[in-house]
Design a protein around this motif. Sequence first.
Motif, PDB file in Angstrom:
ATOM      1  N   THR A   1       0.824  -1.209   0.000  1.00  0.00           N
ATOM      2  CA  THR A   1       0.000   0.000   0.000  1.00  0.00           C
ATOM      3  C   THR A   1       0.860   1.261   0.000  1.00  0.00           C
ATOM      4  OG1 THR A   1      -0.185  -0.229   2.413  1.00  0.00           O
ATOM      5  CG2 THR A   1      -1.990  -1.070   1.091  1.00  0.00           C
ATOM      6  N   GLU A   2       2.055   1.197   0.581  1.00  0.00           N
ATOM      7  CA  GLU A   2       2.935   2.364   0.571  1.00  0.00           C
ATOM      8  C   GLU A   2       3.469   2.633  -0.827  1.00  0.00           C
ATOM      9  OE1 GLU A   2       7.019   3.977   2.757  1.00  0.00           O
ATOM     10  OE2 GLU A   2       6.230   1.984   3.210  1.00  0.00           O
ATOM     11  N   ILE A   3       3.917   1.571  -1.513  1.00  0.00           N
ATOM     12  CA  ILE A   3       4.454   1.740  -2.860  1.00  0.00           C
ATOM     13  C   ILE A   3       3.345   2.135  -3.833  1.00  0.00           C
ATOM     14  CG2 ILE A   3       5.583   0.545  -4.774  1.00  0.00           C
ATOM     15  CD1 ILE A   3       7.006  -1.183  -2.664  1.00  0.00           C
ATOM     16  N   GLY A   4       2.153   1.558  -3.648  1.00  0.00           N
ATOM     17  CA  GLY A   4       1.032   1.856  -4.543  1.00  0.00           C
ATOM     18  C   GLY A   4       0.180   3.022  -4.088  1.00  0.00           C
ATOM     19  N   LEU A   5       0.730   3.890  -3.224  1.00  0.00           N
ATOM     20  CA  LEU A   5      -0.068   4.970  -2.657  1.00  0.00           C
ATOM     21  C   LEU A   5      -0.573   5.932  -3.730  1.00  0.00           C
ATOM     22  CD1 LEU A   5      -1.074   6.074   0.053  1.00  0.00           C
ATOM     23  CD2 LEU A   5       0.964   7.509   0.150  1.00  0.00           C
ATOM     24  N   THR A   6       0.236   6.174  -4.771  1.00  0.00           N
ATOM     25  CA  THR A   6      -0.199   7.077  -5.834  1.00  0.00           C
ATOM     26  C   THR A   6      -1.427   6.538  -6.545  1.00  0.00           C
ATOM     27  OG1 THR A   6       2.085   7.828  -6.153  1.00  0.00           O
ATOM     28  CG2 THR A   6       0.528   8.252  -7.936  1.00  0.00           C
ATOM     29  N   ASP A   7      -1.416   5.240  -6.841  1.00  0.00           N
ATOM     30  CA  ASP A   7      -2.569   4.627  -7.503  1.00  0.00           C
ATOM     31  C   ASP A   7      -3.796   4.617  -6.593  1.00  0.00           C
ATOM     32  OD1 ASP A   7      -0.972   4.026  -9.760  1.00  0.00           O
ATOM     33  OD2 ASP A   7      -0.201   2.252  -8.741  1.00  0.00           O
ATOM     34  N   ILE A   8      -3.581   4.322  -5.318  1.00  0.00           N
ATOM     35  CA  ILE A   8      -4.699   4.288  -4.373  1.00  0.00           C
ATOM     36  C   ILE A   8      -5.319   5.669  -4.221  1.00  0.00           C
ATOM     37  CG2 ILE A   8      -5.308   3.920  -1.950  1.00  0.00           C
ATOM     38  CD1 ILE A   8      -3.175   1.721  -1.884  1.00  0.00           C
ATOM     39  N   SER A   9      -4.480   6.689  -4.058  1.00  0.00           N
ATOM     40  CA  SER A   9      -5.008   8.047  -3.881  1.00  0.00           C
ATOM     41  C   SER A   9      -5.738   8.525  -5.127  1.00  0.00           C
ATOM     42  CB  SER A   9      -3.873   9.009  -3.524  1.00  0.00           C
ATOM     43  OG  SER A   9      -2.888   9.039  -4.544  1.00  0.00           O
TER      44      SER A   9
END
Length: 542
Positions: free
Chosen positions: A51-59
Motif C-alpha cells: 500500500t505504501e508503494i502503490g499509494l499514488t494509484d490508491i489516492s
Amino acid sequence: MLDKVAAEHTIQSRPPTPPPPAIPPFSFRLATGMVGVLLAVLLAGFNEHVTEIGLTDISGQMHLSHDDATWLTALFEAFNISAMAFAPWCGATFSIRRVTMTATATAGFLGLVAPFMPDLGSMLVLRCVQGLACGSLPPMLMTVALRYLPPNIKIYGLGAYALTSTFGPNMGLPLTGIMFEDFSWQFLFWEIVPLCALSIACVAWGLPQDPLRLERFRQFDWRGLVTGLPGICMIVIALEQGDRLDWFRSPLITHLFFGGGFLFILFMINEWTHPLPFFRASLLKNRNVSASLITLAGALMLAAVTLDIPSEYLTEVRNYRPIQMVPMGLLLAVPQLVVLPLVAALCNIRAVDSRHVLIAALAIQGFSYFLGTWIDADWVRENFYVILLLQVASQPMMVIADLVIVTMGLGPADGPFISGLFNVTKGLANAIAAGVVDALMRRREQYHSTMLLDHYGNQRFAMQGMGDPTAGELAPRIADPAHVDGTAIGLFHKVVAEQSMILACADIYVVMIGVCAALIVLNSFLPTRVYPPRAPIAAPSR
C-alpha cells in the motif's frame, strides 16, 4: 521492624504466580503453527509495503490529494510501530495463539473493506486499527521461535524471522506491480486476505493454547502505556511527515518531535524500573544487546536504500512503471529463501563466530554501494543486478548474525522482553531510515541542481566575455524573453533534473559506505562471542 513485618505480610497475601506453561515437544503440528505465525508476519509486511508503494494509484482511485494520502501511510506506520512495544505483554497475558489469530483476522477483515471506505476520515481510522493489528504480529514470531524451537534448530527459527526484514519488504515492489497491472487497485488491499485465512488455519491447528493469565493486570504498566503509545506515535508521524513539511520549519513537526521525545524518555525510564514492564529496558546494559540494536538500526538504514535508490532513479530518469521494476524485486527477494537457511546453518556451526559473519556482511554491503557510486545517465535496470546480487548474500548475513548475537546470550525468560525491545527498535529504525534517506535525497538534489545552474551561468558569462561566438548556442537566451526557446528550456531543465538525481543517488551510496564502515568498527570491539545453542547431552544409561 514493622516495615519488615508489613512487607512479609504483603508477600504472603499476594496470590502465587502460576508456573509458566510447559513447552510441548517439537512436532509437525507445532511446526505448522509456527509457519502460520510466519505467514501472518509476512502478510503484515506485504500490507505495509504494497500500500505504501502503490499509494499514488490508491489516492488517484479514491480521489485523495497527495498530502491527504500521505497520512494513510504515516498513521499506519505510527500505530504499527507502537503496537510492537505492547504485543509481547499481550501475548504473555492472553496467549500467543489468541493474539496472533485476533490480529491476523482483524488485518484481513479491514483489508477486505478498505476500498469501500466512504471518506478520508473513515479510511484513516481503518488504517490506524490495521496498523495496530499488523504491528502486533512480528513480536509473536520472535517469541515463538525462542520459546518452542529445540536448541539445535533455534537459529533456523531466527532465520525465519529474518525473512520479515529481507524477503517481505523486497516483495512489496513486485506485488504492487503485479496487482495493479494484472488485476485492479483494490487488490493492493485484498492481496493479504487469502494469506490471512491460511495463517489463521495453521495457527489454530498447530499452536498450543496457553491459559489466560489475567492476574498480570494487577501489575499493569499503565504509566508505560500512557507515555509509550502517544510518544512512539508522535515520533513516527514526525519522521513520516517531516520531509514533506520541511522538518523543524513546521510547528507541527517541531511539537511532535519534542513532545514525543519527552514522552518516550519518560517511557524508557518507566520500563527500566517497572516490575512487570512491556519490555525490559535494563537489558540495554548487556553489551551484546546494545551493539545489536545499534547494528539493527544501521542495517535497516542500509536496507532502506537497497531498492529505493534504483526505483527512484529508474522512475525519474528512465520513466519506468512499477511493473517494469518487478524483476529487481524478485531478484532480491526470491533467492533469500535459499540463502537464509544456508546462513542460519553457517551460524549454527560452533566454530563460526557470528561477529565475523556480521562484519563480512557489512563489507559486502559496502562494496555493493561502492559499485553504485558509478551510476550515470546510461544505466538501466540491468546495471543494478550486480549490486542487488551482492545484497542477496549480505542482507541475510547481517540480520541473522545480529539476531544470534542479541538472543543467544540471554535466558529463556528474557524472550518476550527482548522481542519487544528488538521490534520497537526495528520499527523506529525503519521510520528514521525512511526519513533520513528522503531528506538526504531532497537536500542533495537541491544542492547539485544549484551547483549545476551556477556552473552553467559562470561558464556562459565567461565565454561571452571572451567573445566566443558559440556561447549563445549552448542554451536559450533566457535573459531576453523575446528570444526564449521553450523547447530548449524544457530540455535544459530535464537534463539538470536528471543529473541532480544521479549525483544525489551517488552521494547516498557514499553515505551508506560510511555507515557500513562505522558498523564494522563497532562490531569489532563491542559485542562478545556467543555460541549457538545445543541440546543437553543425555547421561549414559548404566
